[in-house]
Write a protein that holds these residues in place. Structure first.
Motif, PDB file in Angstrom:
ATOM      1  N   LYS A   8       0.813  -1.209   0.000  1.00  0.00           N
ATOM      2  CA  LYS A   8       0.000   0.000   0.000  1.00  0.00           C
ATOM      3  C   LYS A   8       0.849   1.263   0.000  1.00  0.00           C
ATOM      4  O   LYS A   8       0.362   2.332  -0.356  1.00  0.00           O
ATOM      5  N   LEU A   9       2.113   1.128   0.425  1.00  0.00           N
ATOM      6  CA  LEU A   9       2.927   2.320   0.645  1.00  0.00           C
ATOM      7  C   LEU A   9       4.400   2.036   0.365  1.00  0.00           C
ATOM      8  O   LEU A   9       4.913   0.995   0.764  1.00  0.00           O
ATOM      9  N   ILE A  10       5.042   2.966  -0.319  1.00  0.00           N
ATOM     10  CA  ILE A  10       6.493   2.970  -0.489  1.00  0.00           C
ATOM     11  C   ILE A  10       7.011   4.258   0.127  1.00  0.00           C
ATOM     12  O   ILE A  10       6.539   5.351  -0.204  1.00  0.00           O
ATOM     13  N   VAL A  11       7.961   4.140   1.052  1.00  0.00           N
ATOM     14  CA  VAL A  11       8.552   5.312   1.699  1.00  0.00           C
ATOM     15  C   VAL A  11      10.049   5.322   1.421  1.00  0.00           C
ATOM     16  O   VAL A  11      10.729   4.312   1.632  1.00  0.00           O
ATOM     17  N   LEU A  12      10.547   6.444   0.959  1.00  0.00           N
ATOM     18  CA  LEU A  12      11.946   6.568   0.550  1.00  0.00           C
ATOM     19  C   LEU A  12      12.603   7.764   1.214  1.00  0.00           C
ATOM     20  O   LEU A  12      11.987   8.832   1.348  1.00  0.00           O
ATOM     21  N   ASP A  13      13.852   7.605   1.617  1.00  0.00           N
ATOM     22  CA  ASP A  13      14.648   8.752   2.039  1.00  0.00           C
ATOM     23  C   ASP A  13      15.044   9.504   0.772  1.00  0.00           C
ATOM     24  O   ASP A  13      14.980   8.962  -0.336  1.00  0.00           O
ATOM     25  N   LEU A  14      15.442  10.750   0.947  1.00  0.00           N
ATOM     26  CA  LEU A  14      15.893  11.532  -0.212  1.00  0.00           C
ATOM     27  C   LEU A  14      17.357  11.260  -0.530  1.00  0.00           C
ATOM     28  O   LEU A  14      17.680  10.611  -1.517  1.00  0.00           O
ATOM     29  N   ASP A  15      18.240  11.760   0.324  1.00  0.00           N
ATOM     30  CA  ASP A  15      19.672  11.721   0.041  1.00  0.00           C
ATOM     31  C   ASP A  15      20.207  10.298   0.089  1.00  0.00           C
ATOM     32  O   ASP A  15      20.054   9.588   1.086  1.00  0.00           O
ATOM     33  N   LEU A  33       8.480   4.335  -9.797  1.00  0.00           N
ATOM     34  CA  LEU A  33       7.568   4.956  -8.845  1.00  0.00           C
ATOM     35  C   LEU A  33       6.266   5.380  -9.511  1.00  0.00           C
ATOM     36  O   LEU A  33       5.184   5.281  -8.912  1.00  0.00           O
ATOM     37  N   GLU A  34       6.338   5.830 -10.748  1.00  0.00           N
ATOM     38  CA  GLU A  34       5.114   6.194 -11.462  1.00  0.00           C
ATOM     39  C   GLU A  34       4.251   4.966 -11.703  1.00  0.00           C
ATOM     40  O   GLU A  34       3.015   5.024 -11.593  1.00  0.00           O
ATOM     41  N   ARG A  35       4.878   3.847 -11.992  1.00  0.00           N
ATOM     42  CA  ARG A  35       4.121   2.608 -12.188  1.00  0.00           C
ATOM     43  C   ARG A  35       3.512   2.134 -10.875  1.00  0.00           C
ATOM     44  O   ARG A  35       2.381   1.632 -10.842  1.00  0.00           O
ATOM     45  N   ALA A  36       4.263   2.295  -9.803  1.00  0.00           N
ATOM     46  CA  ALA A  36       3.743   1.901  -8.493  1.00  0.00           C
ATOM     47  C   ALA A  36       2.497   2.712  -8.156  1.00  0.00           C
ATOM     48  O   ALA A  36       1.484   2.164  -7.692  1.00  0.00           O
ATOM     49  N   GLN A  37       2.567   4.001  -8.405  1.00  0.00           N
ATOM     50  CA  GLN A  37       1.420   4.852  -8.098  1.00  0.00           C
ATOM     51  C   GLN A  37       0.234   4.533  -9.005  1.00  0.00           C
ATOM     52  O   GLN A  37      -0.921   4.590  -8.579  1.00  0.00           O
ATOM     53  N   ALA A  38       0.524   4.177 -10.256  1.00  0.00           N
ATOM     54  CA  ALA A  38      -0.548   3.764 -11.162  1.00  0.00           C
ATOM     55  C   ALA A  38      -1.232   2.501 -10.665  1.00  0.00           C
ATOM     56  O   ALA A  38      -2.417   2.276 -10.934  1.00  0.00           O
ATOM     57  N   ASP A  39      -0.505   1.679  -9.909  1.00  0.00           N
ATOM     58  CA  ASP A  39      -1.067   0.462  -9.329  1.00  0.00           C
ATOM     59  C   ASP A  39      -1.764   0.721  -7.997  1.00  0.00           C
ATOM     60  O   ASP A  39      -2.187  -0.210  -7.321  1.00  0.00           O
ATOM     61  N   GLY A  40      -1.837   2.000  -7.605  1.00  0.00           N
ATOM     62  CA  GLY A  40      -2.533   2.337  -6.376  1.00  0.00           C
ATOM     63  C   GLY A  40      -1.675   2.337  -5.125  1.00  0.00           C
ATOM     64  O   GLY A  40      -2.194   2.385  -4.005  1.00  0.00           O
ATOM     65  N   VAL A  41      -0.351   2.282  -5.305  1.00  0.00           N
ATOM     66  CA  VAL A  41       0.557   2.305  -4.164  1.00  0.00           C
ATOM     67  C   VAL A  41       0.893   3.757  -3.831  1.00  0.00           C
ATOM     68  O   VAL A  41       1.307   4.521  -4.707  1.00  0.00           O
ATOM     69  N   ALA A  44       5.730   8.016  -0.611  1.00  0.00           N
ATOM     70  CA  ALA A  44       6.043   9.100   0.318  1.00  0.00           C
ATOM     71  C   ALA A  44       7.549   9.214   0.503  1.00  0.00           C
ATOM     72  O   ALA A  44       8.298   8.274   0.235  1.00  0.00           O
ATOM     73  N   VAL A  45       7.975  10.366   0.956  1.00  0.00           N
ATOM     74  CA  VAL A  45       9.376  10.632   1.262  1.00  0.00           C
ATOM     75  C   VAL A  45       9.515  10.824   2.767  1.00  0.00           C
ATOM     76  O   VAL A  45       8.657  11.428   3.409  1.00  0.00           O
ATOM     77  N   ALA A  46      10.569  10.291   3.336  1.00  0.00           N
ATOM     78  CA  ALA A  46      10.906  10.520   4.747  1.00  0.00           C
ATOM     79  C   ALA A  46      12.263  11.204   4.772  1.00  0.00           C
ATOM     80  O   ALA A  46      13.269  10.624   4.361  1.00  0.00           O
ATOM     81  N   THR A  47      12.292  12.446   5.230  1.00  0.00           N
ATOM     82  CA  THR A  47      13.504  13.239   5.112  1.00  0.00           C
ATOM     83  C   THR A  47      13.637  14.227   6.269  1.00  0.00           C
ATOM     84  O   THR A  47      12.659  14.524   6.957  1.00  0.00           O
ATOM     85  N   GLY A  48      14.828  14.723   6.458  1.00  0.00           N
ATOM     86  CA  GLY A  48      15.052  15.790   7.423  1.00  0.00           C
ATOM     87  C   GLY A  48      14.750  17.152   6.841  1.00  0.00           C
ATOM     88  O   GLY A  48      14.732  18.156   7.556  1.00  0.00           O
TER      89      GLY A  48
END
Length: 208
Positions: A8-15, A33-41, A44-48
């Protein structure tokens, strides 16, 4: 490359994760990531970094999950950037941290929900501001802004100075605040409960 719909969710750091060595998103990463979102996933980004800087670096990549910014101190709506969750430094601890950093004679940045305040200029910090992004707002003294809730207080200094400062800061505030080194030249003070992990838990619960 199709992403299994059980996610349901992919979370990625930036750097060092979403961004390459040139601070860009590669064509392959963008496609996945565009394909993941097209699949309804949700992505999000987790960053400082702040929400504004996150949007700058993702360069138009549609982000559909709540965005974890400021190391988890703010979780922002992916479209508007409006905080869905915010955790500020306890007001009673703001002045002691500022006093401690003044005694250490290091440059300080005071972060609120939407503005970074400084009392001078640091080439080290300015070098971290991307082209086209506003520089921090200058005030004559932090006394002018301490009535504003602080998301984080950040010490800015050369690598060796931050290395020496960190154990002193942890000794002084480690039991009351989250003290973390987020860059070779940055030492941050945040609410004790703030972390990317805690913010991720909040996001997962909000998405069900």
């Amino acid at each position: 490359c199709m992403v299994p719909t059980r996610y349901k969710l992919i979370v990625l750091d930036l750097d060092g994760t979403l961004l390459d060595a040139e601070q860009k998103i590669t064509a392959r990463t963008r496609l996945v990531l565009e394909r993941a979102q097209a699949d309804g996933v949700a992505v999000a980004v987790a960053t400082g970094r702040s929400y504004a800087l996150t949007r700058y670096f993702v360069d138009g990549l549609p982000l559909t999950g709540p965005q974890i910014t400021y190391n988890g101190a703010i979780i922002a709506d992916p479209v508007s950037g409006v905080p869905l969750f915010a955790r500020h430094i306890p007001p009673a601890l703001v002045a002691p941290v500022l006093t401690f950093l003044a005694e250490q004679e290091v440059y300080v940045s005071y972060y609120t929900d939407d503005t970074i305040y400084v009392t001078g200029r640091s080439d080290l910090e300015i070098a971290l501001v991307p082209p086209g992004m506003p520089e921090p707002a200058r005030v004559p003294s932090f006394d002018a802004v301490t009535h504003l809730p602080a998301l984080k207080l950040v010490a800015v200094a050369e690598n060796d100075r931050i290395s020496a400062l960190r154990p002193l800061a942890v000794e002084a505030f480690g039991a009351k605040l989250y003290v973390t080194r987020t860059h070779a030249v940055l030492l941050e003070f945040l609410h004790a409960s703030v972390s990317k992990g805690a913010a991720l838990q909040w996001v997962m619960e909000s998405l069900g």
